[in-house]
Motif scaffolding. Structure first.
Motif, PDB file in Angstrom:
ATOM      1  N   GLY A  94       0.668  -1.376  -0.127  1.00  0.00           N
ATOM      2  CA  GLY A  94       0.100  -0.075   0.049  1.00  0.00           C
ATOM      3  C   GLY A  94       0.639   0.846   0.469  1.00  0.00           C
ATOM      4  O   GLY A  94       1.292   2.113   0.818  1.00  0.00           O
ATOM      5  N   THR A  95       1.856   1.332  -0.568  1.00  0.00           N
ATOM      6  CA  THR A  95       2.897   2.203  -1.429  1.00  0.00           C
ATOM      7  C   THR A  95       2.270   3.539  -1.456  1.00  0.00           C
ATOM      8  O   THR A  95       2.811   5.233  -0.501  1.00  0.00           O
ATOM      9  CB  THR A  95       4.008   1.962  -2.004  1.00  0.00           C
ATOM     10  OG1 THR A  95       5.115   2.439  -1.836  1.00  0.00           O
ATOM     11  CG2 THR A  95       4.010   2.305  -3.100  1.00  0.00           C
ATOM     12  N   GLY A  96       1.259   3.924  -2.379  1.00  0.00           N
ATOM     13  CA  GLY A  96       0.294   5.501  -2.252  1.00  0.00           C
ATOM     14  C   GLY A  96       1.536   6.384  -3.429  1.00  0.00           C
ATOM     15  O   GLY A  96       2.190   5.555  -4.040  1.00  0.00           O
ATOM     16  N   ASP A 106       0.809  -1.481  -5.060  1.00  0.00           N
ATOM     17  CA  ASP A 106      -0.515  -1.195  -4.431  1.00  0.00           C
ATOM     18  C   ASP A 106      -1.192  -1.189  -5.917  1.00  0.00           C
ATOM     19  O   ASP A 106      -1.306  -1.990  -6.402  1.00  0.00           O
ATOM     20  CB  ASP A 106      -0.154   1.461  -4.721  1.00  0.00           C
ATOM     21  CG  ASP A 106      -0.863   1.658  -4.030  1.00  0.00           C
ATOM     22  OD1 ASP A 106      -0.843   2.278  -3.053  1.00  0.00           O
ATOM     23  OD2 ASP A 106      -2.503   1.392  -4.418  1.00  0.00           O
ATOM     24  N   ILE A 107      -2.584  -1.154  -4.467  1.00  0.00           N
ATOM     25  CA  ILE A 107      -3.890  -1.733  -6.311  1.00  0.00           C
ATOM     26  C   ILE A 107      -4.188  -0.679  -6.749  1.00  0.00           C
ATOM     27  O   ILE A 107      -4.963  -0.848  -7.742  1.00  0.00           O
ATOM     28  CB  ILE A 107      -4.798  -2.126  -4.706  1.00  0.00           C
ATOM     29  CG1 ILE A 107      -6.230  -3.170  -6.004  1.00  0.00           C
ATOM     30  CG2 ILE A 107      -5.899  -1.107  -4.383  1.00  0.00           C
ATOM     31  CD1 ILE A 107      -6.327  -4.498  -5.957  1.00  0.00           C
ATOM     32  N   ASP A 130      -2.617  -6.949  -4.955  1.00  0.00           N
ATOM     33  CA  ASP A 130      -3.435  -7.024  -4.090  1.00  0.00           C
ATOM     34  C   ASP A 130      -2.372  -7.090  -3.427  1.00  0.00           C
ATOM     35  O   ASP A 130      -1.538  -8.486  -3.138  1.00  0.00           O
ATOM     36  CB  ASP A 130      -4.586  -8.004  -4.357  1.00  0.00           C
ATOM     37  CG  ASP A 130      -5.391  -8.275  -2.977  1.00  0.00           C
ATOM     38  OD1 ASP A 130      -5.708  -7.292  -2.335  1.00  0.00           O
ATOM     39  OD2 ASP A 130      -5.733  -9.329  -2.415  1.00  0.00           O
ATOM     40  N   LEU A 131      -2.368  -6.434  -2.382  1.00  0.00           N
ATOM     41  CA  LEU A 131      -1.764  -6.566  -0.903  1.00  0.00           C
ATOM     42  C   LEU A 131      -0.276  -7.390  -1.243  1.00  0.00           C
ATOM     43  O   LEU A 131       0.610  -6.871  -2.144  1.00  0.00           O
ATOM     44  CB  LEU A 131      -2.215  -7.430   0.509  1.00  0.00           C
ATOM     45  CG  LEU A 131      -3.231  -7.227   0.715  1.00  0.00           C
ATOM     46  CD1 LEU A 131      -4.279  -7.696   1.147  1.00  0.00           C
ATOM     47  CD2 LEU A 131      -3.355  -5.965   1.554  1.00  0.00           C
ATOM     48  N   ASN A 152       1.485   1.199   5.707  1.00  0.00           N
ATOM     49  CA  ASN A 152       0.391   1.496   6.706  1.00  0.00           C
ATOM     50  C   ASN A 152      -0.845   1.723   5.116  1.00  0.00           C
ATOM     51  O   ASN A 152      -1.310   1.974   4.448  1.00  0.00           O
ATOM     52  CB  ASN A 152       0.397   2.943   6.111  1.00  0.00           C
ATOM     53  CG  ASN A 152      -0.593   3.619   6.494  1.00  0.00           C
ATOM     54  OD1 ASN A 152      -1.276   3.697   7.051  1.00  0.00           O
ATOM     55  ND2 ASN A 152      -0.204   5.329   6.193  1.00  0.00           N
ATOM     56  N   ALA A 200      -9.949   4.301  -1.590  1.00  0.00           N
ATOM     57  CA  ALA A 200      -9.923   3.571  -1.545  1.00  0.00           C
ATOM     58  C   ALA A 200      -7.841   3.217  -0.248  1.00  0.00           C
ATOM     59  O   ALA A 200      -7.770   2.159  -0.023  1.00  0.00           O
ATOM     60  CB  ALA A 200      -8.784   2.798  -2.591  1.00  0.00           C
ATOM     61  N   ALA A 201      -7.613   4.221   0.312  1.00  0.00           N
ATOM     62  CA  ALA A 201      -6.394   4.674   0.789  1.00  0.00           C
ATOM     63  C   ALA A 201      -7.201   4.787   2.203  1.00  0.00           C
ATOM     64  O   ALA A 201      -6.093   4.865   3.562  1.00  0.00           O
ATOM     65  CB  ALA A 201      -6.161   6.282   0.230  1.00  0.00           C
TER      66      ALA A 201
HETATM   67  C1  LIG Z   1      -3.608   4.821   4.055  1.00  0.00           C
HETATM   68  S1  LIG Z   1      -2.435   4.785   2.825  1.00  0.00           S
HETATM   69  C2  LIG Z   1      -1.283   4.781   1.983  1.00  0.00           C
HETATM   70  C3  LIG Z   1      -0.112   5.546   1.273  1.00  0.00           C
HETATM   71  C4  LIG Z   1       1.287   5.289   2.022  1.00  0.00           C
HETATM   72  N1  LIG Z   1       2.008   4.116   2.657  1.00  0.00           N
HETATM   73  C5  LIG Z   1       1.670   6.604   3.289  1.00  0.00           C
HETATM   74  O1  LIG Z   1       1.258   6.275   4.375  1.00  0.00           O
HETATM   75  O2  LIG Z   1       1.168   7.976   3.324  1.00  0.00           O
HETATM   76  C6  LIG Z   1      -3.021   2.910   1.645  1.00  0.00           C
HETATM   77  C7  LIG Z   1      -2.920   2.563   0.545  1.00  0.00           C
HETATM   78  O3  LIG Z   1      -3.105   1.148   0.497  1.00  0.00           O
HETATM   79  C8  LIG Z   1      -3.745   0.590  -0.976  1.00  0.00           C
HETATM   80  N2  LIG Z   1      -3.924  -0.120  -1.610  1.00  0.00           N
HETATM   81  C9  LIG Z   1      -5.776  -0.248  -0.490  1.00  0.00           C
HETATM   82  N3  LIG Z   1      -6.180  -1.026  -1.007  1.00  0.00           N
HETATM   83  C10 LIG Z   1      -4.953  -2.239  -1.269  1.00  0.00           C
HETATM   84  C11 LIG Z   1      -4.506  -3.811  -1.599  1.00  0.00           C
HETATM   85  N4  LIG Z   1      -5.453  -4.621  -1.543  1.00  0.00           N
HETATM   86  N5  LIG Z   1      -3.618  -4.270  -2.012  1.00  0.00           N
HETATM   87  C12 LIG Z   1      -2.732  -3.348  -2.353  1.00  0.00           C
HETATM   88  N6  LIG Z   1      -2.285  -2.338  -1.810  1.00  0.00           N
HETATM   89  C13 LIG Z   1      -3.775  -1.093  -1.364  1.00  0.00           C
HETATM   90  C14 LIG Z   1      -4.522   1.996  -0.982  1.00  0.00           C
HETATM   91  O4  LIG Z   1      -4.802   2.549  -2.336  1.00  0.00           O
HETATM   92  C15 LIG Z   1      -3.838   3.220  -0.745  1.00  0.00           C
HETATM   93  O5  LIG Z   1      -2.315   3.885  -1.279  1.00  0.00           O
END
Ligand SMILES: C[S@@+](CC[C@H](N)C(=O)[O-])C[C@H]1O[C@@H](n2cnc3c(N)ncnc32)[C@H](O)[C@@H]1O
Length: 265
Positions: A105-107, A128-129, A156-157, A171, A193-194
């Motif tokens: 979930g690197t954003g 990231d998704i 996914d994850l 995160n 989604a974040a």
């Molecule tokens: C809370 S944000 C965190 C972003 C960054 N890591 C930060 O700390 O600023 C969560 C991130 O998880 C991603 N995400 C949500 N569901 C996911 C999944 N199933 N697999 C991978 N990434 C996912 C979102 O797109 C979002 O970018």
């Protein structure tokens, strides 16, 4: 006012060096004409409750500027704890070998980029998704010259991570769905989604912990950012998948549990 004076001084010097007449006066007129317009534009957007980081296009995080757009969460100060504790563990316990790390979930890539800057020998997977989020992460990776250490993965994850790793940092969204409409308007500008972690906020954390046993080395460590209230429930899930693990909590600046550390022996 210091910044205004400095801008006028620099503009004056530039005009003067080019031989432009009345350089000082023109510098003052230029700066004082342009600045109120720019400021009015920013204030106008802020009054619409658009977060300042989206207006400016960046946010400072762990000492670097990270580009942000409305496709990514704005990195928060409490998340700097993930970087800090990961670096501590990497440098104290595992320094003898080349570390592999997954940032799930690197954003914007805020965590992965900082880890890459401080751990030049590490191999980092940033997943990231969201494809638009990965575009922003790619930008930050290039801007900080760490493309040789970070591989981006869409999916996914842990699914896109091609090997088992020493450290998993995440995160993930952890806000309970029904709390989202009650949050301040600035947060509503961030991608759903974040933020949205399902009914109790732990949907993604549960799924990550279920995937993790096959993707984490022994020894290996998982660092998860959570809401302080979620620790007991998340700890129970972690022990279900890692019965031998030691589980500890690191606190944020308000002295509340914020990062769960799951250490697999
Ligand atoms: C809370 S944000 C965190 C972003 C960054 N890591 C930060 O700390 O600023 C969560 C991130 O998880 C991603 N995400 C949500 N569901 C996911 C999944 N199933 N697999 C991978 N990434 C996912 C979102 O797109 C979002 O970018």
């Amino acid at each position: 006012m210091t910044i205004v004076r400095e801008t006028i001084r620099e503009t004056h010097q530039t005009l003067e060096a080019a031989g432009i007449p009345d350089a000082r006066l023109e510098a003052e007129v230029m700066v004082m004409t342009v600045m109120p317009d720019d400021l009015a534009g920013i204030i106008g957007q802020r009054l619409e409750r658009i977060p300042l980081a989206y207006i400016l296009g960046y946010r400072e995080f762990y000492g670097i500027n990270v580009v942000v757009t409305p496709d990514v969460l704005i990195p928060r100060p409490e998340t700097e704890g993930i970087v800090e504790h990961t670096l501590f563990m990497a440098l104290m316990g595992m320094e003898t070998r080349e570390l592999s790390i997954a940032d799930v979930g690197t954003g914007s890539g805020a965590i992965a980029v900082n880890l890459a800057i401080h751990l030049p020998a590490a191999r980092i997977y940033a997943v990231d998704i969201s494809e638009p989020a990965l575009d922003v992460a790619a930008w930050n990776i290039r801007a900080h010259s760490v493309a040789d250490r970070i591989r981006l993965g869409h999916g996914d994850l842990l699914e896109p991570v091609p090997e088992s790793v020493d450290l998993i940092v995440a995160n993930l969204p952890y806000i309970p769905t029904d709390r989202i409409p009650t949050l301040q308007p600035e947060v509503q500008c961030e991608p759903g989604a974040a933020l949205d972690g399902g009914p109790d906020g732990l949907d993604l954390v549960r799924r990550l912990l279920a995937q993790a046993p096959g993707k984490l080395n022994s020894p290996g460590i998982i660092l998860l950012e959570l809401d302080p209230e979620q620790f007991p429930a998340a700890e129970a899930v972690a022990l279900q998948h890692f019965p031998d693990a030691e589980i500890t909590a690191e606190q944020d600046l308000s002295h509340r549990d914020r990062i769960m550390v799951i250490s697999r022996p």
